[in-house]
Scaffold this active site. Structure first.
Site, short mmCIF file in Angstrom:
data_model
loop_
_atom_site.label_atom_id
_atom_site.label_comp_id
_atom_site.label_asym_id
_atom_site.label_seq_id
_atom_site.Cartn_x
_atom_site.Cartn_y
_atom_site.Cartn_z
N GLY A 53 0.79 -1.23 0.00
CA GLY A 53 0.00 0.00 0.00
C GLY A 53 0.83 1.28 0.00
O GLY A 53 0.28 2.37 -0.12
N HIS A 54 2.13 1.17 0.17
CA HIS A 54 2.96 2.37 0.32
C HIS A 54 4.11 2.31 -0.66
O HIS A 54 5.24 1.95 -0.27
CB HIS A 54 3.49 2.44 1.76
CG HIS A 54 4.06 3.78 2.13
ND1 HIS A 54 5.34 4.17 1.84
CD2 HIS A 54 3.52 4.82 2.79
CE1 HIS A 54 5.57 5.38 2.31
NE2 HIS A 54 4.49 5.80 2.90
N PHE A 55 3.94 2.63 -1.98
CA PHE A 55 2.65 2.92 -2.60
C PHE A 55 2.45 1.92 -3.73
O PHE A 55 3.45 1.43 -4.26
CB PHE A 55 2.67 4.34 -3.15
CG PHE A 55 2.80 5.39 -2.08
CD1 PHE A 55 1.68 5.88 -1.41
CD2 PHE A 55 4.06 5.88 -1.73
CE1 PHE A 55 1.81 6.86 -0.43
CE2 PHE A 55 4.18 6.86 -0.74
CZ PHE A 55 3.06 7.35 -0.08
#
Lengths: 153, 84
Positions: A53-55
């Site tokens: 999720g990052h990123f």
């Protein structure tokens, strides 16, 4: 002659630190002089969950997790044999002043260097830096403390 | 010694993020100003650095107000000057 500095593999780190997957953020300790200096390694792999999720499509290690790696390395300043016995201790991060100077990507190896600016029996203010090769990724100061008594919530 | 009071007051206020006016000589760090043990250590370390003195850890519990903190700072500044 007594060895001043010692090295810890992951088994030895897990004996001393209470953190576990997915939050054990150091992989090896290259140098440890209790109360004086810690040099630790954190290998950064694309398999780490946070990169999902990052990123998405642009994996960068979150700065707060670099701080967590630094803080876990800093705990080892207080290393004593007693820590291996599973004695209950609590670790608190009191303040953080860190500047991020270069992004950290999958495949990087963070070398974390911790030196106390002021240390007492139960707390320390430390100077920290995280290097990737010769490139500095982050540097700053942390204040942390360590207490014996179990915390009651 | 007014200088020392102002310097230490500003230093404490900066660390605990309060207005220097709130740090009166007898305001209690823990009860009145919300100082915790980590901030107290930061205050001690900042004083050591500013005045190039070493204050033993045992003095930390006595640093309960600006007045007490200044007294401790003054004591160790005095000891340093005697040794010069």
């Amino acid at each position: 002659m007594a060895r001043k500095s010692r090295m810890f593999d992951i088994a030895a780190i897990q004996k001393a630190l209470p953190q576990r997957f997915p939050f054990l953020m150091i992989d090896r300790i290259l140098e440890l002089e209790p109360k004086k200096k810690v040099i630790a390694l954190k290998n950064v792999s694309i398999n780490e969950g946070f990169f999902a999720g990052h990123f998405p499509g642009k994996p960068v290690m979150p700065g707060v997790l670099i701080i967590e790696s630094m803080a876990q390395a800093a705990i080892m300043l207080f290393y004593s044999e007693e820590m291996n016995s599973g004695a209950k201790k609590n670790y608190y991060l009191g303040s953080v002043k860190v500047r991020f100077t270069h992004p950290v990507f999958p495949g990087d190896q963070l070398k974390i260097i911790v030196e106390p600016l002021k240390i007492t029996s139960a707390a320390a203010i430390v100077s920290v830096s995280a290097m990737v090769g010769e490139q500095e990724a982050a540097k700053g100061e942390l204040a942390l403390s360590i207490k014996d008594e179990p915390r009651t919530f | 010694m007014q200088d020392l009071e102002n310097e230490v007051r500003n230093l404490v206020a900066g660390i605990i993020e309060k207005d220097p006016g709130e740090v009166t000589p007898d305001a209690k760090f823990f009860q009145d100003l919300g100082v915790d043990s980590m901030m107290a250590l930061e205050i001690l370390a900042a004083i050591e650095k500013k005045y190039k003195i070493a204050i033993p850890e045992e003095k930390l519990p006595q640093m309960i107000s600006l007045r007490e903190t200044m007294n401790i700072a003054r004591e160790y500044i005095g000891k340093k000057e005697q040794n010069v």
